[in-house]
Each structure stands twice: as C-alpha cells, then as structure tokens.
Write an enzyme that holds these catalytic residues in place. Structure first.
Site, PDB file in Angstrom:
ATOM      1  CG  ASP A  43      -1.755   1.260   1.326  1.00 44.08           C
ATOM      2  OD1 ASP A  43      -2.923   1.198   0.905  1.00 44.08           O
ATOM      3  OD2 ASP A  43      -1.263   2.304   1.824  1.00 44.08           O
ATOM      4  CE1 TYR A  68       0.632   8.060   2.548  1.00 45.20           C
ATOM      5  CE2 TYR A  68       1.084   5.813   1.869  1.00 45.20           C
ATOM      6  CZ  TYR A  68       0.297   6.714   2.543  1.00 45.20           C
ATOM      7  OH  TYR A  68      -0.812   6.266   3.211  1.00 45.20           O
TER       8      TYR A  68
END
Length: 284
Positions: free
Chosen positions: A46, A51
């Site tokens: 994931d 990010y």
C-alpha cells in the site's frame, strides 16, 4: 506461498487481509523495505501519491521478482485543494494523476485505487469518484475505493454515482475500533481496511491488557493487535523498515485469540483518534 487469508471485495477481487504499508518510508528506503516485505511473504503493498515513494515502491516490487499477478498493489489519489476537481476537468485530472502514479510504480495496472481524503468542504469528491469509475471500466485498476470517508460522504456517493466503493481505508486500532462505521460498511458491502493498525508510538503496544495477552500466547504485542484485526474481519497494513519487524508482523497465523482475549481487548477502547478529523482535514 503466503499464508495470509484474503477477503473478497464486492466486485469479486480478492485482497490479502494483511498488507505492507509504506507511509513515512523515504523514497530512498522504500525499495529495500518493499523488496524485504515481498521476500518475507507479503503480497499486498500500500502506497500513495502523497507519500512520494511510488518510484521506490515500484523498484522494490521489480527487485523482488514475484509474478505481478501474485501481488496486490494499492495507491491513492491526492486531490489537492489548490486544484479545481469539479466537472470534466476534474475527471480528466484524476486520469492524469493515475497515469503519473502508474508510471512511477512502473506497472501496467493497479489492483486498488483510492481517493485519499474526502475534503467535503470542496464539494468535489463525488465528481472525483466518477473519474475512478472511468478507470475501473477501462480495466487499468481492478477495484476502486476510498480512504477516510465517513457515513455521510459514503451515502452521498451511493446517491450520486454508480459504483459502491470496494473498500474504505480508515484509522482503526483497538483504542479506536470504529464500530459504527464498520457496521455501516458491512451493511453496504464495503471492506474495512485499517491504517495505523498498531497505533502510533508505544501507547498501544505497551497497553497492559495487550502485553498480558501477548505473554499468554508467547507472542509480541504487535502480533496480538494484528491478530485482532484479522479475527475482526479487517484488513491491516502495518509499516516498518526493520527486517525483523517486517517478518514479525507477518507471523500472525499460528495462533488464535480466544473469547476472553477479545473481551479484554474490547475493554481498552478510548475513542481517541490519532490522526486528523476527516470531515475537516484540508491539507494541500
């Protein structure tokens, strides 16, 4: 082969109940962490556009050398409040952002694509969802879902769009078990996935009730918490860059929590959120 059980989503796609999350993993550490996770036995990874480690995640996937069809890869759309996500331009922006994530990951398709936050104050998440519906219809993602959505936002999607989300990824752990939202998910065929399944910091993992249960089973506190997620029918995505912890977090299938354990864990609920309130969160 991984021993982790799977959950079948509402469109027939199976997702491992235990995955590997890379939130806060730096880009230059993501490849090694993801490669280690896959070599250890994880089959679900994931990540998210925000990010800023999709390229490293993709490199780790390739380095691990596991056939693509044995892996389940999730990433998330960051629909920034500085951009207009309404109308056709908004749906086209979804496709553009998806293409960017796919290119960074170096993959031909995504298994699960999520809207990262609803940001209801912008009034555009239903339109964004229609962009995800286009991606699903094209086959470039196998399933679509949301993250950090509440009942009101999900209900609005039901009333204005065509596809029920396959999954909602939300903060969830024994201190904050989200009973009401999970019941709503179950009513509508939406799987529940937990981010920060081990909490953050040591507060949850030093909880006396959990450490006692861990000692009873000869396990670590983290393994007890992850076992609780699995037995509760949840999907969990713990994160670590430490090889020993990556391995430890996967070793949760050789024991079972009994009724006494589960009752004790139910008693440590605090109702305290660690992350932001989703209905007011509006970080660009």
């Amino acid at each position: 082969m991984s021993t982790i059980p799977t959950i079948t989503l509402n469109n027939g796609v199976a997702i491992p109940q235990l995955g590997f999350g890379v939130w806060q993993v730096p880009e230059d550490e993501a490849a090694a962490a993801v490669r280690t996770a896959i070599e250890t036995g994880y089959r679900s990874i994931d990540t998210a556009a925000i990010y800023e480690n999709e390229a490293g995640t993709g490199l780790g996937i390739r380095q691990a050398g596991v056939p693509r069809d044995e892996l389940f890869i999730t990433t998330k759309l960051w629909n920034s409040g500085t951009r207009d996500w309404t109308g056709q331009a908004g749906r086209e922006a979804v496709l553009s952002e998806f293409d960017a994530s796919l290119a960074k990951l170096g993959l031909e398709y995504i298994d699960l694509y999520l809207i990262h936050w609803p940001r209801p104050m912008h009034g555009s998440y239903a339109n964004v969802w229609k962009g995800l519906e286009e991606l699903l219809a094209s086959g470039r993602t196998k399933a679509i879902g949301v993250s950090n959505f509440g009942q009101a936002e999900l209900t609005h999607l039901f009333e204005t769009t065509s596809v029920v989300p396959a999954l909602n990824q939300v903060e969830l752990h024994p201190h904050f078990p989200q009973h009401e939202l999970r019941a709503f998910h179950a009513e509508h065929g939406i799987a529940t996935e937990a981010w920060s399944p081990l909490g953050q910091g040591k507060e949850l993992l030093t909880e006396p009730v959990l450490t006692q249960i861990a000692a009873k089973h000869g396990r670590t506190t983290a393994q007890v918490v992850l076992r609780w997620h699995l037995q509760s029918g949840l999907i969990a995505i713990p994160k670590s860059v430490t090889p020993s912890r990556i391995k430890e977090n996967l070793a949760v299938t050789g024991f079972e929590l009994d009724a006494e354990d589960l009752a004790a864990i139910a008693g440590i609920e605090t109702g305290k959120r660690l992350g932001p309130e989703p209905t007011t969160f509006d970080w660009n």
